[in-house]
Design a protein around this motif. Structure first.
Motif, PDB file in Angstrom:
ATOM      1  N   MET A 264       0.807  -1.215   0.000  1.00  0.00           N
ATOM      2  CA  MET A 264       0.000   0.000   0.000  1.00  0.00           C
ATOM      3  C   MET A 264       0.845   1.273   0.000  1.00  0.00           C
ATOM      4  SD  MET A 264      -2.790   1.465   2.725  1.00  0.00           S
ATOM      5  CE  MET A 264      -3.738  -0.022   2.820  1.00  0.00           C
ATOM      6  N   LEU A 265       1.891   1.301   0.810  1.00  0.00           N
ATOM      7  CA  LEU A 265       2.696   2.519   0.915  1.00  0.00           C
ATOM      8  C   LEU A 265       3.451   2.816  -0.371  1.00  0.00           C
ATOM      9  CD1 LEU A 265       4.076   2.251   4.554  1.00  0.00           C
ATOM     10  CD2 LEU A 265       2.039   3.423   3.721  1.00  0.00           C
ATOM     11  N   ASP A 266       3.584   1.836  -1.246  1.00  0.00           N
ATOM     12  CA  ASP A 266       4.295   2.030  -2.511  1.00  0.00           C
ATOM     13  C   ASP A 266       3.345   2.217  -3.686  1.00  0.00           C
ATOM     14  OD1 ASP A 266       6.729   1.640  -1.170  1.00  0.00           O
ATOM     15  OD2 ASP A 266       6.601  -0.533  -1.417  1.00  0.00           O
ATOM     16  N   GLN A 267       2.053   2.195  -3.437  1.00  0.00           N
ATOM     17  CA  GLN A 267       1.088   2.268  -4.546  1.00  0.00           C
ATOM     18  C   GLN A 267       0.963   3.676  -5.112  1.00  0.00           C
ATOM     19  OE1 GLN A 267      -2.587   0.592  -3.039  1.00  0.00           O
ATOM     20  NE2 GLN A 267      -1.645  -1.406  -2.658  1.00  0.00           N
ATOM     21  N   ASN A 268       0.639   3.738  -6.396  1.00  0.00           N
ATOM     22  CA  ASN A 268       0.350   5.002  -7.065  1.00  0.00           C
ATOM     23  C   ASN A 268      -1.078   5.407  -6.715  1.00  0.00           C
ATOM     24  OD1 ASN A 268      -0.162   7.137  -8.749  1.00  0.00           O
ATOM     25  ND2 ASN A 268       0.266   6.033 -10.658  1.00  0.00           N
ATOM     26  N   ARG A 269      -1.220   6.385  -5.842  1.00  0.00           N
ATOM     27  CA  ARG A 269      -2.547   6.741  -5.340  1.00  0.00           C
ATOM     28  C   ARG A 269      -3.415   7.422  -6.392  1.00  0.00           C
ATOM     29  NH1 ARG A 269      -2.333   7.197   1.116  1.00  0.00           N
ATOM     30  NH2 ARG A 269      -0.729   5.593   1.369  1.00  0.00           N
ATOM     31  N   ALA A 270      -2.809   7.833  -7.476  1.00  0.00           N
ATOM     32  CA  ALA A 270      -3.604   8.379  -8.570  1.00  0.00           C
ATOM     33  C   ALA A 270      -4.477   7.307  -9.208  1.00  0.00           C
ATOM     34  CB  ALA A 270      -2.691   8.996  -9.628  1.00  0.00           C
ATOM     35  N   LEU A 271      -4.104   6.029  -9.001  1.00  0.00           N
ATOM     36  CA  LEU A 271      -4.882   4.921  -9.553  1.00  0.00           C
ATOM     37  C   LEU A 271      -6.024   4.500  -8.636  1.00  0.00           C
ATOM     38  CD1 LEU A 271      -1.992   2.666 -10.952  1.00  0.00           C
ATOM     39  CD2 LEU A 271      -3.473   4.244 -12.214  1.00  0.00           C
ATOM     40  N   TRP A 272      -6.079   5.029  -7.434  1.00  0.00           N
ATOM     41  CA  TRP A 272      -7.173   4.687  -6.533  1.00  0.00           C
ATOM     42  C   TRP A 272      -8.467   5.262  -7.087  1.00  0.00           C
ATOM     43  CZ3 TRP A 272      -5.174   5.432  -0.795  1.00  0.00           C
ATOM     44  CH2 TRP A 272      -4.111   4.547  -0.580  1.00  0.00           C
ATOM     45  N   ASP A 273      -9.515   4.489  -7.017  1.00  0.00           N
ATOM     46  CA  ASP A 273     -10.811   4.860  -7.598  1.00  0.00           C
ATOM     47  C   ASP A 273     -11.539   5.824  -6.649  1.00  0.00           C
ATOM     48  OD1 ASP A 273     -13.480   4.971  -8.462  1.00  0.00           O
ATOM     49  OD2 ASP A 273     -13.418   2.932  -9.260  1.00  0.00           O
ATOM     50  N   GLN A 274     -11.547   7.109  -7.007  1.00  0.00           N
ATOM     51  CA  GLN A 274     -12.124   8.121  -6.136  1.00  0.00           C
ATOM     52  C   GLN A 274     -13.641   7.988  -6.007  1.00  0.00           C
ATOM     53  OE1 GLN A 274     -10.311  10.237  -4.199  1.00  0.00           O
ATOM     54  NE2 GLN A 274      -8.601   9.029  -5.011  1.00  0.00           N
ATOM     55  N   ILE A 304      -9.484   1.954   7.034  1.00  0.00           N
ATOM     56  CA  ILE A 304      -9.181   2.082   5.609  1.00  0.00           C
ATOM     57  C   ILE A 304      -9.475   3.497   5.120  1.00  0.00           C
ATOM     58  CG2 ILE A 304      -9.581   1.088   3.327  1.00  0.00           C
ATOM     59  CD1 ILE A 304      -8.271  -0.756   5.414  1.00  0.00           C
ATOM     60  N   ALA A 305     -10.467   4.147   5.740  1.00  0.00           N
ATOM     61  CA  ALA A 305     -10.769   5.526   5.369  1.00  0.00           C
ATOM     62  C   ALA A 305      -9.586   6.450   5.667  1.00  0.00           C
ATOM     63  CB  ALA A 305     -12.018   6.004   6.107  1.00  0.00           C
ATOM     64  N   CYS A 306      -8.829   6.147   6.729  1.00  0.00           N
ATOM     65  CA  CYS A 306      -7.625   6.944   7.029  1.00  0.00           C
ATOM     66  C   CYS A 306      -6.637   6.872   5.876  1.00  0.00           C
ATOM     67  CB  CYS A 306      -6.972   6.442   8.313  1.00  0.00           C
ATOM     68  SG  CYS A 306      -7.894   6.777   9.825  1.00  0.00           S
ATOM     69  N   HIS A 307      -6.478   5.694   5.305  1.00  0.00           N
ATOM     70  CA  HIS A 307      -5.598   5.544   4.143  1.00  0.00           C
ATOM     71  C   HIS A 307      -6.183   6.257   2.932  1.00  0.00           C
ATOM     72  CE1 HIS A 307      -2.955   2.692   6.134  1.00  0.00           C
ATOM     73  NE2 HIS A 307      -4.003   1.951   6.473  1.00  0.00           N
ATOM     74  N   ALA A 313       1.482   8.736   1.153  1.00  0.00           N
ATOM     75  CA  ALA A 313       1.695   7.742   2.207  1.00  0.00           C
ATOM     76  C   ALA A 313       2.152   8.381   3.510  1.00  0.00           C
ATOM     77  CB  ALA A 313       2.714   6.711   1.732  1.00  0.00           C
ATOM     78  N   ASP A 314       3.013   9.445   3.415  1.00  0.00           N
ATOM     79  CA  ASP A 314       3.535  10.055   4.639  1.00  0.00           C
ATOM     80  C   ASP A 314       2.519  10.958   5.333  1.00  0.00           C
ATOM     81  OD1 ASP A 314       3.509  12.153   2.886  1.00  0.00           O
ATOM     82  OD2 ASP A 314       5.672  12.493   2.892  1.00  0.00           O
ATOM     83  N   GLU A 315       1.342  11.116   4.746  1.00  0.00           N
ATOM     84  CA  GLU A 315       0.275  11.886   5.393  1.00  0.00           C
ATOM     85  C   GLU A 315      -0.709  10.995   6.146  1.00  0.00           C
ATOM     86  OE1 GLU A 315      -1.667  14.527   2.672  1.00  0.00           O
ATOM     87  OE2 GLU A 315       0.200  15.240   1.808  1.00  0.00           O
ATOM     88  N   THR A 316      -0.469   9.697   6.162  1.00  0.00           N
ATOM     89  CA  THR A 316      -1.372   8.754   6.827  1.00  0.00           C
ATOM     90  C   THR A 316      -1.372   8.990   8.333  1.00  0.00           C
ATOM     91  OG1 THR A 316      -0.858   7.112   5.127  1.00  0.00           O
ATOM     92  CG2 THR A 316      -1.948   6.330   7.106  1.00  0.00           C
ATOM     93  N   ASP A 317      -2.552   9.006   8.929  1.00  0.00           N
ATOM     94  CA  ASP A 317      -2.702   9.232  10.371  1.00  0.00           C
ATOM     95  C   ASP A 317      -2.530   7.906  11.115  1.00  0.00           C
ATOM     96  OD1 ASP A 317      -3.364   9.983  12.920  1.00  0.00           O
ATOM     97  OD2 ASP A 317      -5.240  10.989  12.392  1.00  0.00           O
ATOM     98  N   TRP A 318      -1.275   7.490  11.276  1.00  0.00           N
ATOM     99  CA  TRP A 318      -0.994   6.202  11.895  1.00  0.00           C
ATOM    100  C   TRP A 318      -1.390   6.129  13.371  1.00  0.00           C
ATOM    101  CZ3 TRP A 318      -0.505   2.037   9.193  1.00  0.00           C
ATOM    102  CH2 TRP A 318      -0.013   2.112   7.896  1.00  0.00           C
TER     103      TRP A 318
END
Length: 424
Positions: A264-274, A304-307, A313-318
């Motif tokens: 997940m941390l390496d994924q291209n978030r532009a490909l996530w289905d908005q 999952i909503a946090c992700h 990836a570095d903005e994730t509220d861990w």
């Protein structure tokens, strides 16, 4: 095509078509175990015939026709529920005569029938554990071994549950139906669990050459959407739908061009289905509006909503994710949930803190053969610079993993750790 190739093709077709065959026959026969038995007969027929004739152009239609022929033969040989025998036989014969397009027949009202089959398999007469095992066996076509891995239990235990559940269904004369009112509420928790397990098997396949089985994810999502319509006041139905929508939104980014996993941390978030993310967030909001923010599925959807909300990836509220996992663990104590919390703690507080939790889980009997425990340990050890130990953990994880893509991925990570250990 060799005999081995044909055999693999038959099993691939079977995984896809088995749920449709069972739902169609169960609707006609009103007997779920018998429907499954007849679909197995159709598979045997395919295994006997297709190696010589080749896989037909429409294999699903061929299997459906074979299964219905066996249903007719069965009804002609025996009186099954005498008062219904004539009506059912006539319906089958009329359906067979009126089926010039067998492919269309496969999809006839399949959504409602699939849900009805799930509810039948989740009848309160069956134990909670047996309900899920039976539904996964009949609806998803999972093997006993795959179901055992999903529940972290011995294969023999799952096999016994399935046999007993089928016997109970056969002997009880249960109605083949989607219940309403109080009866629906009584079965809903088991149905949600089954749909969740179906989705999980599709999202990360326990076995096989592919990391994902998209058809199962699609089927679980469709069932989840139908469930929110059938039970519009049940917050956990919306929580589960939110969890599946949000997870499925990452599908396009989860593998590379070769089909290998991308973390997940390496994924291209532009490909996530908005659009799917928005649907998931709406469902989560509905679960909260109904008072279900603290439900098992709603809490996981919130994680999952946090992700989904993090643009990078570095903005994730861990810290929030770690807190949510603690809530899940308090609600449903589980070593798997605790392992997930270890990952979140490792990101929020550092790998040493996460490793301390993961190491404590090494003594959990249920996780003895769970490859993700060693995978998580390998990642945390690698981050701590303990590369030789990380290599050993990744190798152990690869040996336990059942999916070939995941095995290869873990072997690559072991090689990376070995390279780092060898560097001066």
């Amino acid at each position: 095509m060799t005999a081995a190739d044909t055999h693999r093709a038959i099993l691939a077709v079977w995984r896809v078509e088995q749920p449709r065959l069972i739902t169609s026959l169960a609707r006609m026969l009103r007997d779920v175990p018998l429907a499954e038995e007849l679909t197995q007969d159709a598979l045997v027929a395919a295994l006997e015939r297709w190696p010589g004739t080749g896989v037909p152009e429409r294999p699903g239609a061929w299997l459906m026709a074979a299964a219905k022929r066996r249903a007719l033969d069965h009804l002609r040989r025996r009186e099954m529920l005498a008062r219904k025998h004539d009506v059912i036989t006539r319906d089958l014969e009329e359906a067979q005569q009126a089926m010039p397009d067998l492919d269309s027949a496969l999809d006839d009202d399949i959504g409602d029938e699939m849900l009805r089959l799930v509810f039948t398999a989740c009848h309160p007469l069956l134990s909670r554990e047996a309900r899920a095992a039976l539904a996964l066996r009949m609806i998803c076509g999972l093997t006993t071994e795959e179901i055992a891995r999903a529940f972290l239990l011995p294969e023999a235990t799952i096999a016994q549950r399935i046999v007993r559940a089928k016997r109970t269904l056969s002997e009880s004369g249960l109605a083949y139906e989607t219940p309403r009112g109080e009866a629906l509420s009584q079965r809903l928790a088991s149905v949600l669990e089954v749909v969740y397990l179906i989705f999980n098997e599709g999202y990360t396949a326990a076995r096989g050459a592919d990391w994902m089985r998209p058809q199962l994810c699609h089927e679980a999502l469709r069932l989840g959407r139908v469930l929110t319509a059938v039970a519009p006041r049940e917050p956990e139905a919306f929580g589960l739908l939110a969890l599946m929508e949000l997870n499925a939104s990452r599908t396009a980014a989860r593998t590379d061009a070769a089909g290998d996993p991308i973390l997940m941390l390496d994924q291209n978030r532009a490909l996530w289905d908005q659009l799917q993310i928005r649907r998931g967030l709406r469902a989560l909001g509905r679960a909260r509006d109904l008072g279900g923010a603290g439900g098992f599925y709603a809490l996981q959807a919130a994680i999952i909503a946090c992700h989904a909300r993090a643009r990078a990836a570095d903005e994730t509220d861990w810290p929030r994710i770690a807190g949510l996992y603690a809530e899940v663990a308090a609600l449903v104590p589980s070593p798997v949930v605790e392992l997930n919390r270890a990952v979140a703690i490792g990101m929020a507080e550092g790998p040493a803190a996460g490793l301390a939790i993961a190491d404590r889980l090494m003594g959990e009997p249920a996780l003895k053969a769970y490859h993700l425990l060693q995978s998580v340990r390998g990642d945390l050890l690698h981050k701590l610079g303990r590369h030789a130990e990380a290599q050993a953990a990744f190798e152990a994880a690869a040996a336990l993993a059942g999916n070939r893509r995941e095995q290869d991925f873990l072997k690559r990570r072991a090689a990376e750790a070995a390279g780092a250990a060898a560097s001066p």
